[in-house]
Structures are given as C-alpha cells and as structure tokens.
Design a protein around this motif. Structure first.
Motif, PDB file in Angstrom:
ATOM      1  N   ARG A  36      39.067  81.998  47.925  1.00  0.00           N
ATOM      2  CA  ARG A  36      39.622  81.330  48.742  1.00  0.00           C
ATOM      3  C   ARG A  36      39.987  81.461  50.320  1.00  0.00           C
ATOM      4  O   ARG A  36      40.700  82.403  50.403  1.00  0.00           O
ATOM      5  CB  ARG A  36      40.947  81.558  47.961  1.00  0.00           C
ATOM      6  CG  ARG A  36      41.782  80.089  47.556  1.00  0.00           C
ATOM      7  CD  ARG A  36      43.234  80.360  46.771  1.00  0.00           C
ATOM      8  NE  ARG A  36      44.363  79.629  47.049  1.00  0.00           N
ATOM      9  CZ  ARG A  36      44.949  78.608  46.552  1.00  0.00           C
ATOM     10  NH1 ARG A  36      45.260  79.777  45.104  1.00  0.00           N
ATOM     11  NH2 ARG A  36      45.500  77.848  46.263  1.00  0.00           N
ATOM     12  N   PRO A  37      39.886  80.299  50.458  1.00  0.00           N
ATOM     13  CA  PRO A  37      39.607  80.277  52.043  1.00  0.00           C
ATOM     14  C   PRO A  37      41.367  80.552  52.727  1.00  0.00           C
ATOM     15  O   PRO A  37      41.571  80.677  51.863  1.00  0.00           O
ATOM     16  CB  PRO A  37      39.467  79.309  53.048  1.00  0.00           C
ATOM     17  CG  PRO A  37      39.493  78.522  51.713  1.00  0.00           C
ATOM     18  CD  PRO A  37      39.251  79.225  50.005  1.00  0.00           C
ATOM     19  N   PRO A  79      41.508  88.995  42.077  1.00  0.00           N
ATOM     20  CA  PRO A  79      39.927  88.081  41.299  1.00  0.00           C
ATOM     21  C   PRO A  79      40.873  87.107  40.094  1.00  0.00           C
ATOM     22  O   PRO A  79      41.812  87.483  39.649  1.00  0.00           O
ATOM     23  CB  PRO A  79      39.306  89.079  40.671  1.00  0.00           C
ATOM     24  CG  PRO A  79      39.769  90.146  41.439  1.00  0.00           C
ATOM     25  CD  PRO A  79      41.230  90.292  41.882  1.00  0.00           C
ATOM     26  N   ALA A  80      40.610  86.377  39.920  1.00  0.00           N
ATOM     27  CA  ALA A  80      40.384  85.219  38.732  1.00  0.00           C
ATOM     28  C   ALA A  80      40.979  85.820  37.254  1.00  0.00           C
ATOM     29  O   ALA A  80      42.113  85.902  36.629  1.00  0.00           O
ATOM     30  CB  ALA A  80      40.164  84.136  38.617  1.00  0.00           C
ATOM     31  N   PHE A  81      39.711  86.906  37.056  1.00  0.00           N
ATOM     32  CA  PHE A  81      40.068  87.872  36.631  1.00  0.00           C
ATOM     33  C   PHE A  81      40.430  89.162  36.262  1.00  0.00           C
ATOM     34  O   PHE A  81      39.742  89.888  37.018  1.00  0.00           O
ATOM     35  CB  PHE A  81      39.415  88.055  34.720  1.00  0.00           C
ATOM     36  CG  PHE A  81      39.482  89.330  34.217  1.00  0.00           C
ATOM     37  CD1 PHE A  81      40.457  88.454  33.048  1.00  0.00           C
ATOM     38  CD2 PHE A  81      39.373  90.094  34.000  1.00  0.00           C
ATOM     39  CE1 PHE A  81      40.324  88.969  31.666  1.00  0.00           C
ATOM     40  CE2 PHE A  81      39.226  90.676  32.655  1.00  0.00           C
ATOM     41  CZ  PHE A  81      40.402  91.123  32.169  1.00  0.00           C
ATOM     42  N   GLY A  85      36.316  81.525  37.414  1.00  0.00           N
ATOM     43  CA  GLY A  85      37.420  81.560  38.201  1.00  0.00           C
ATOM     44  C   GLY A  85      36.427  83.083  38.907  1.00  0.00           C
ATOM     45  O   GLY A  85      36.301  83.206  40.494  1.00  0.00           O
ATOM     46  N   PHE A  86      36.616  84.210  38.247  1.00  0.00           N
ATOM     47  CA  PHE A  86      35.899  85.487  38.799  1.00  0.00           C
ATOM     48  C   PHE A  86      34.517  85.400  39.632  1.00  0.00           C
ATOM     49  O   PHE A  86      34.559  86.050  40.421  1.00  0.00           O
ATOM     50  CB  PHE A  86      36.026  86.549  37.838  1.00  0.00           C
ATOM     51  CG  PHE A  86      35.301  88.137  38.207  1.00  0.00           C
ATOM     52  CD1 PHE A  86      36.635  88.991  38.546  1.00  0.00           C
ATOM     53  CD2 PHE A  86      34.479  88.241  38.409  1.00  0.00           C
ATOM     54  CE1 PHE A  86      36.486  90.266  38.659  1.00  0.00           C
ATOM     55  CE2 PHE A  86      33.833  89.341  38.339  1.00  0.00           C
ATOM     56  CZ  PHE A  86      35.496  90.408  38.958  1.00  0.00           C
ATOM     57  N   VAL A  87      33.584  85.093  38.803  1.00  0.00           N
ATOM     58  CA  VAL A  87      31.976  84.840  39.802  1.00  0.00           C
ATOM     59  C   VAL A  87      31.946  83.896  40.610  1.00  0.00           C
ATOM     60  O   VAL A  87      31.690  84.429  42.041  1.00  0.00           O
ATOM     61  CB  VAL A  87      30.889  84.425  38.806  1.00  0.00           C
ATOM     62  CG1 VAL A  87      30.263  84.268  39.434  1.00  0.00           C
ATOM     63  CG2 VAL A  87      31.207  85.247  37.484  1.00  0.00           C
ATOM     64  N   ARG A  88      32.803  82.681  40.858  1.00  0.00           N
ATOM     65  CA  ARG A  88      33.432  81.938  41.760  1.00  0.00           C
ATOM     66  C   ARG A  88      33.917  82.410  43.253  1.00  0.00           C
ATOM     67  O   ARG A  88      33.476  82.707  44.338  1.00  0.00           O
ATOM     68  CB  ARG A  88      34.204  80.315  41.669  1.00  0.00           C
ATOM     69  CG  ARG A  88      33.043  79.724  40.563  1.00  0.00           C
ATOM     70  CD  ARG A  88      33.926  78.600  40.648  1.00  0.00           C
ATOM     71  NE  ARG A  88      34.858  78.169  40.288  1.00  0.00           N
ATOM     72  CZ  ARG A  88      35.492  78.170  38.455  1.00  0.00           C
ATOM     73  NH1 ARG A  88      34.481  77.932  37.766  1.00  0.00           N
ATOM     74  NH2 ARG A  88      36.598  78.272  38.150  1.00  0.00           N
ATOM     75  N   GLY A  89      35.036  83.012  42.728  1.00  0.00           N
ATOM     76  CA  GLY A  89      35.959  83.872  43.753  1.00  0.00           C
ATOM     77  C   GLY A  89      34.638  84.963  44.478  1.00  0.00           C
ATOM     78  O   GLY A  89      35.325  85.570  45.843  1.00  0.00           O
TER      79      GLY A  89
END
Length: 312
Positions: free
Chosen positions: A32-33, A269-271, A23-27
C-alpha cells in the motif's frame, strides 16, 4: 478460565480467509503506497514542557525469529526479524506502572484458546516466553506495580494481568466499552483479566494535540506521561509518551508491529492484518503520524524485540 461463545470471536469464513490470502500476495508484490495527501495535512503540535521525567524499562523476554513479510507488508519472506511479547515498566515519582502486561502463565490454555484456530499458530510465541509476573522478578522489580496501562485490550497486551490479581487497570473508555461490551471483539481480549473484581480506571483523551497526534491525556498532570491517539488497530488504541532523561519515548502498542513499518509506512500484511486491525484505514493513518513523529521521539512498537532492546 471460561472460553464460552460470548468470549470467543467468530472464526473467519473460508471466503474471508481466501480474501486475506489474496491480499497478502498483492501486498507482497505491491505494498500500500504512502498517502502523500495525508502526510501534507499532519502538523506538529509540539511536545509538552515541564521538568518531571520518568524511567521506561523493557522487561526481559524471549524473542522468536519470524519472516519479515509476516509482520511488514512487502518486506519479503526470506529476511527475518525478531518478535517478542514485551512488557514495559514506567516509573514516575507518583507511581510505578506496567504498559502492556503481555503474557500469562499457561497462556495457551488461559488466553490463546480464545482465538480462532487459524490465528493460533501465527500468534503463539515460543514455549519459554516469560510470563509478565516472572519477567518482573527476573528484572529485579521488587514491588508489585501500582497499576497497569494497556495500549489496547487484545489478549497479548492484558493476559499478564491474570497472574497479577488486584492491581487496577487504566483503560480508555472507548476500549473498555469495546472489549467488555456485548459484542464479540474480532480477536478476543481476555475479558477475565479485566473483570473478576478488578478496578478499571477509565479515562478519555481529553487533552489537546501533541506532536503529530490529534488528542492526548496527561496521566499525572505534569507533562511526564502523555497518552496519545492511535486508534485503528482497536477502537481505543493509544500510545504512551514518556519524557525520560534521555529524551521522549513513545510506546506504540500494536499501531505497528515493527519499527520498519513506521520508518517505511508499511501496514501489516493482509494475513493476519485484516483479522487483527479493527479499522485498516485508520491503522494506516496512524502509521503516517508515527512516521512523522519518529523525528521527535523514539518510537517503540510493543512486539519489536530489537526496538525495545535499548530500553532494557
């Protein structure tokens, strides 16, 4: 202090850590819009009228430089921002109180040891970080405050109370039941900072919408200090809205870690966000309300050293 299994939050599993890393990499690549539909539903209920004012001061603290992308989703890891464990002193004609008594002496053993091992390196501040009680002395605050008012009950917003025995704590009912109930909080509040004979003055958000926030509580009944709904980071997170001679100030706790999150509507961020936000969707919704409120009030996240600098 005790760090028994009742107090310790469960450590994240390998699967949870991998999910947070992904999730961190995707973010980083695609934050998130903004929720435009939510933005369109938020209305401005106005700010309270009245003549009473307060002073709001940020106590001196030692910042640390961290990658922007570690606190603001998608901000990148090369740019740096300054993070700190800020405590605020609010002076009202009827009382002087602390918002977010953040840090205690010997915190690595008395507080940080409660956290899962994977989170400790992320959240541990510099070794010369000032304990709240020492920061009070450095700022020349010559009296013990009348009470403390955490925006929420995570360790880095209450553990300074360990050096201030006896002063009462005002805590929202929802937050009190979450942090002191039988379940384990996800990243551990410092329960002993809120117990050991300390008086807890519970309150509800029993008042009407204020500004862009859905519920409120008038702390002194004169419109000078209004507590507003910011649940998401924890179940009972609140913001502290104070009318000063220079205008309204909103101490936003950890609804955002940095003002840029408010300005750009960027979640954590996710992490480590998935491990510290109790409800990520509600926390993101609270950011939208702060984003719109920033035109009405000065928004100051507790950990944003530079945002708090104007209050020193």
């Amino acid at each position: 202090m005790s760090t028994d299994q009742h107090q310790r939050p469960a450590s994240p599993t390998t699967l949870e850590l991998l999910g947070a890393a992904g999730g961190f990499v995707r973010g980083m690549l695609r934050p998130r819009p903004v929720d435009s539909r939510l933005i369109d539903t938020i209305t401005d209920a106005g700010l309270p009228e009245g003549g009473a004012t307060v002073t709001v001061r940020a106590l001196p603290q030692v910042p640390r430089s961290v990658p922007a992308g570690g606190v603001i989703e998608g901000a990148g890891m090369r740019r740096r921002v300054r993070n700190a464990m800020t405590t605020f002193v609010v002076e009202h004609p009827e009382a002087t109180f602390l918002v977010d008594p953040s840090y205690c002496r010997d915190a690595p053993h008395r507080a940080i040891a409660e956290l899962p091992g994977v989170l400790r390196p992320v959240v541990t501040p510099p070794a010369d970080t000032l304990a709240t009680v020492d920061s009070l002395a450095a700022a020349g605050v010559g009296r013990i405050p009348d009470f403390a008012l955490p925006t929420h009950a995570h360790w880095d917003h209450v553990c300074g109370l360990l050096d201030l025995p006896g002063i009462p704590v005002h805590l929202r009912n929802t937050e009190r039941d979450w942090i002191l109930g039988p379940a384990r909080p996800p990243v551990g509040g410092v329960r002993s900072a809120l117990t050991d004979g300390r008086a807890i003055v519970a309150y509800e958000l029993d008042g009407p919408p204020v500004a862009t926030f859905t519920a409120s509580h008038d702390l002194f009944g004169d419109g000078a200090v209004i507590l507003v709904e910011l649940a998401g980071h924890t179940p009972g997170s609140i913001g502290v809205l104070g009318r000063t001679d220079a205008g309204w100030v909103l101490l936003a706790g950890d609804a955002a870690w940095h003002y840029e999150q408010v300005d750009r509507v960027r979640q954590k961020p996710a992490f480590p966000g998935v491990f510290v936000d109790e409800d990520r969707d509600a926390a993101f919704a609270a950011l939208h309300r702060l984003h719109l409120a920033r035109r009405l009030v000065r928004v100051v996240p507790t950990h944003d050293h530079d945002a708090a600098a104007a209050l020193r």
